[in-house]
Structures are given as C-alpha cells and as structure tokens.
Design a protein around this motif. Structure first.
Motif, PDB file in Angstrom:
ATOM      1  N   THR A  89      12.640   6.663  10.951  1.00  0.00           N
ATOM      2  CA  THR A  89      12.377   7.870  10.163  1.00  0.00           C
ATOM      3  C   THR A  89      10.890   8.211  10.114  1.00  0.00           C
ATOM      4  O   THR A  89      10.514   9.275   9.627  1.00  0.00           O
ATOM      5  N   ILE A  90      10.070   7.284  10.565  1.00  0.00           N
ATOM      6  CA  ILE A  90       8.611   7.419  10.543  1.00  0.00           C
ATOM      7  C   ILE A  90       8.117   7.667   9.115  1.00  0.00           C
ATOM      8  O   ILE A  90       7.271   8.501   8.849  1.00  0.00           O
ATOM      9  N   GLU A  91       8.701   6.926   8.186  1.00  0.00           N
ATOM     10  CA  GLU A  91       8.322   7.016   6.774  1.00  0.00           C
ATOM     11  C   GLU A  91       8.382   5.643   6.125  1.00  0.00           C
ATOM     12  O   GLU A  91       9.093   4.763   6.595  1.00  0.00           O
ATOM     13  N   ASP A  92       7.654   5.509   5.025  1.00  0.00           N
ATOM     14  CA  ASP A  92       7.753   4.293   4.223  1.00  0.00           C
ATOM     15  C   ASP A  92       9.091   4.304   3.487  1.00  0.00           C
ATOM     16  O   ASP A  92       9.625   5.368   3.189  1.00  0.00           O
ATOM     17  N   TYR A  93       9.627   3.122   3.215  1.00  0.00           N
ATOM     18  CA  TYR A  93      10.884   3.042   2.467  1.00  0.00           C
ATOM     19  C   TYR A  93      10.759   2.027   1.347  1.00  0.00           C
ATOM     20  O   TYR A  93       9.945   1.112   1.395  1.00  0.00           O
ATOM     21  N   ASN A  94      11.564   2.220   0.311  1.00  0.00           N
ATOM     22  CA  ASN A  94      11.690   1.300  -0.817  1.00  0.00           C
ATOM     23  C   ASN A  94      13.173   1.123  -1.087  1.00  0.00           C
ATOM     24  O   ASN A  94      13.864   2.107  -1.321  1.00  0.00           O
ATOM     25  N   GLY A  97      11.077  -8.310 -13.706  1.00  0.00           N
ATOM     26  CA  GLY A  97      12.229  -8.358 -14.606  1.00  0.00           C
ATOM     27  C   GLY A  97      13.527  -8.373 -13.835  1.00  0.00           C
ATOM     28  O   GLY A  97      13.757  -9.254 -13.018  1.00  0.00           O
ATOM     29  N   ASP A  98      14.372  -7.367 -14.058  1.00  0.00           N
ATOM     30  CA  ASP A  98      15.660  -7.317 -13.361  1.00  0.00           C
ATOM     31  C   ASP A  98      15.637  -6.341 -12.183  1.00  0.00           C
ATOM     32  O   ASP A  98      16.672  -5.854 -11.750  1.00  0.00           O
ATOM     33  N   THR A  99      14.437  -6.056 -11.662  1.00  0.00           N
ATOM     34  CA  THR A  99      14.299  -5.143 -10.533  1.00  0.00           C
ATOM     35  C   THR A  99      13.632  -5.845  -9.358  1.00  0.00           C
ATOM     36  O   THR A  99      12.608  -6.509  -9.521  1.00  0.00           O
ATOM     37  N   LEU A 100      14.223  -5.680  -8.193  1.00  0.00           N
ATOM     38  CA  LEU A 100      13.700  -6.223  -6.943  1.00  0.00           C
ATOM     39  C   LEU A 100      13.470  -5.044  -6.013  1.00  0.00           C
ATOM     40  O   LEU A 100      14.359  -4.203  -5.837  1.00  0.00           O
ATOM     41  N   ILE A 101      12.288  -4.958  -5.433  1.00  0.00           N
ATOM     42  CA  ILE A 101      11.984  -3.879  -4.497  1.00  0.00           C
ATOM     43  C   ILE A 101      11.565  -4.492  -3.167  1.00  0.00           C
ATOM     44  O   ILE A 101      10.625  -5.286  -3.104  1.00  0.00           O
ATOM     45  N   LEU A 102      12.275  -4.124  -2.110  1.00  0.00           N
ATOM     46  CA  LEU A 102      11.893  -4.473  -0.747  1.00  0.00           C
ATOM     47  C   LEU A 102      11.383  -3.195  -0.106  1.00  0.00           C
ATOM     48  O   LEU A 102      12.041  -2.152  -0.181  1.00  0.00           O
ATOM     49  N   SER A 103      10.226  -3.259   0.512  1.00  0.00           N
ATOM     50  CA  SER A 103       9.661  -2.046   1.089  1.00  0.00           C
ATOM     51  C   SER A 103       9.019  -2.320   2.426  1.00  0.00           C
ATOM     52  O   SER A 103       8.755  -3.462   2.792  1.00  0.00           O
ATOM     53  N   GLY A 104       8.772  -1.239   3.154  1.00  0.00           N
ATOM     54  CA  GLY A 104       8.152  -1.336   4.457  1.00  0.00           C
ATOM     55  C   GLY A 104       8.026   0.034   5.079  1.00  0.00           C
ATOM     56  O   GLY A 104       7.986   1.050   4.387  1.00  0.00           O
ATOM     57  N   TYR A 105       8.026   0.049   6.414  1.00  0.00           N
ATOM     58  CA  TYR A 105       7.870   1.282   7.163  1.00  0.00           C
ATOM     59  C   TYR A 105       8.979   1.356   8.200  1.00  0.00           C
ATOM     60  O   TYR A 105       9.216   0.401   8.946  1.00  0.00           O
ATOM     61  N   SER A 106       9.681   2.473   8.242  1.00  0.00           N
ATOM     62  CA  SER A 106      10.762   2.655   9.198  1.00  0.00           C
ATOM     63  C   SER A 106      10.238   3.392  10.423  1.00  0.00           C
ATOM     64  O   SER A 106       9.741   4.518  10.317  1.00  0.00           O
ATOM     65  N   THR A 107      10.377   2.765  11.589  1.00  0.00           N
ATOM     66  CA  THR A 107       9.966   3.424  12.827  1.00  0.00           C
ATOM     67  C   THR A 107      10.984   4.488  13.237  1.00  0.00           C
ATOM     68  O   THR A 107      10.673   5.355  14.040  1.00  0.00           O
ATOM     69  N   ASN A 156       5.293 -10.527  14.758  1.00  0.00           N
ATOM     70  CA  ASN A 156       4.772  -9.254  15.221  1.00  0.00           C
ATOM     71  C   ASN A 156       5.758  -8.158  14.820  1.00  0.00           C
ATOM     72  O   ASN A 156       6.649  -7.808  15.571  1.00  0.00           O
ATOM     73  N   ASN A 157       5.608  -7.655  13.596  1.00  0.00           N
ATOM     74  CA  ASN A 157       6.506  -6.628  13.062  1.00  0.00           C
ATOM     75  C   ASN A 157       5.800  -5.287  12.997  1.00  0.00           C
ATOM     76  O   ASN A 157       4.609  -5.224  12.733  1.00  0.00           O
ATOM     77  N   ASN A 158       6.571  -4.232  13.186  1.00  0.00           N
ATOM     78  CA  ASN A 158       5.987  -2.902  13.053  1.00  0.00           C
ATOM     79  C   ASN A 158       6.501  -2.194  11.797  1.00  0.00           C
ATOM     80  O   ASN A 158       6.306  -1.007  11.636  1.00  0.00           O
ATOM     81  N   ASN A 159       7.152  -2.934  10.907  1.00  0.00           N
ATOM     82  CA  ASN A 159       7.675  -2.309   9.694  1.00  0.00           C
ATOM     83  C   ASN A 159       6.809  -2.557   8.459  1.00  0.00           C
ATOM     84  O   ASN A 159       7.170  -2.151   7.371  1.00  0.00           O
ATOM     85  N   ILE A 160       5.688  -3.202   8.632  1.00  0.00           N
ATOM     86  CA  ILE A 160       4.795  -3.430   7.489  1.00  0.00           C
ATOM     87  C   ILE A 160       3.413  -2.906   7.869  1.00  0.00           C
ATOM     88  O   ILE A 160       2.862  -3.277   8.892  1.00  0.00           O
ATOM     89  N   ARG A 161       2.887  -2.018   7.023  1.00  0.00           N
ATOM     90  CA  ARG A 161       1.552  -1.494   7.263  1.00  0.00           C
ATOM     91  C   ARG A 161       0.789  -1.463   5.946  1.00  0.00           C
ATOM     92  O   ARG A 161       1.378  -1.567   4.881  1.00  0.00           O
TER      93      ARG A 161
END
Length: 159
Positions: A147-152, A135-145, A106-111
């Motif tokens: 900052t109330i914004e998406d992050y990468n 390739g040589d790039t890894l991106i982890l993303s989600g939603y920050s409660t 039950n996470n609130n950081n993924i929408r």
C-alpha cells in the motif's frame, strides 16, 4: 608619516591580531578529551537502547484480538506467539519471538526507527514489527510495501 597610512597600519595590525586570537579558539581539544566525549555519547546511547524485555514479555502474555477485524488474533505463551488470521493457507502455529531494540533481518517494513522503539522479532519467518504495549492495548506497526503506507494493527487483550 601620513595619518592615513598610520590609520591603515593600525587597522591592519588589529585585524591580524583578531584573526590570530580567533584561530586559538578553534583549536580542537586533546585526543584524550575526544575519547571521553565519545565514551559519554556511547554510554548515553546504550542507556536509551536498554529495554525491559522481561516486563514487556509479561505484558504480552495472553490472547489479543484485533480491534477493527475480530477474526485476527495474537496469542502469546511464554516466549512464543501464534497469529491467527482468516483466509490463510497454513494452519497457524506457535513460533518463537524476541523483543529487541532493532531488527536483525533485512526487512523493508520498518522505517524511521528511533531509540525508544521496541521491536518484535520473529526469527522463524525473519520478520520484525514495531511493538507497543500499554495496558490492555497492543499495537504492531510498520510500513507496507503493497500500500506504500505505514500501518498500525491495534489489538485488545481478551480477558
């Protein structure tokens, strides 16, 4: 009879017949057909949700360094990962990770998940992140409660 009454009756009969034909077109298909349609939809969802976990885990292996903040790293060894950040209280250690199509916690950081999203799951900390490896790039993303914004968070693979 009066021509007006005749015309009215003809129009009334035509309208009644057209309504009768229209109702026949709206008849639902047999339950067998509904079951077949439902099974086809389920199969197509299952096909979309399939993830090549082995290939993704192989791509993750090694050490990654954040592009914008060089003191943050991620190191993947087999099916474990260690995240290192500056200023954390505890000593970083390797923890198990999994790759899946959804987050079991039950996470609130993924929408706004879509069927093509890949999720990095960390069972020990009950955390999930959207994952993308190219390739040589890894991106982890989600939603920050906070900052109330998406992050990468963009990592580059170290050689």
């Amino acid at each position: 009879m009066d021509p007006k009454i005749n015309s009215f009756l003809i129009i009334l009969i035509i309208l009644m017949m057209s309504c009768k034909n229209q109702n026949n077109e709206n008849v639902l298909p047999h339950s067998d057909q509904n079951e077949i349609i439902g099974k086809e939809k389920q199969e197509s969802k299952a096909e979309v949700a399939k993830i090549d976990k082995i290939n993704i885990i192989e791509q993750l292996q090694g050490k990654w360094k954040e592009k914008e903040y060089p003191y943050r790293t991620a190191e993947f060894v087999s099916s474990t990962v260690k995240f290192v950040e500056e200023g954390t209280e505890s000593t970083p250690k390797f923890e198990k990770f999994e790759v899946s199509a959804d987050c079991p916690f039950n996470n609130n950081n993924i929408r706004n998940l879509i069927s093509s999203d890949i999720i990095l799951t960390l069972p020990e900390t009950r955390r999930c992140e959207k994952l993308k490896v190219s390739g040589d790039t890894l991106i982890l993303s989600g939603y920050s409660t906070n900052t109330i914004e998406d992050y990468n968070i963009i990592y580059l693979k170290l050689k």
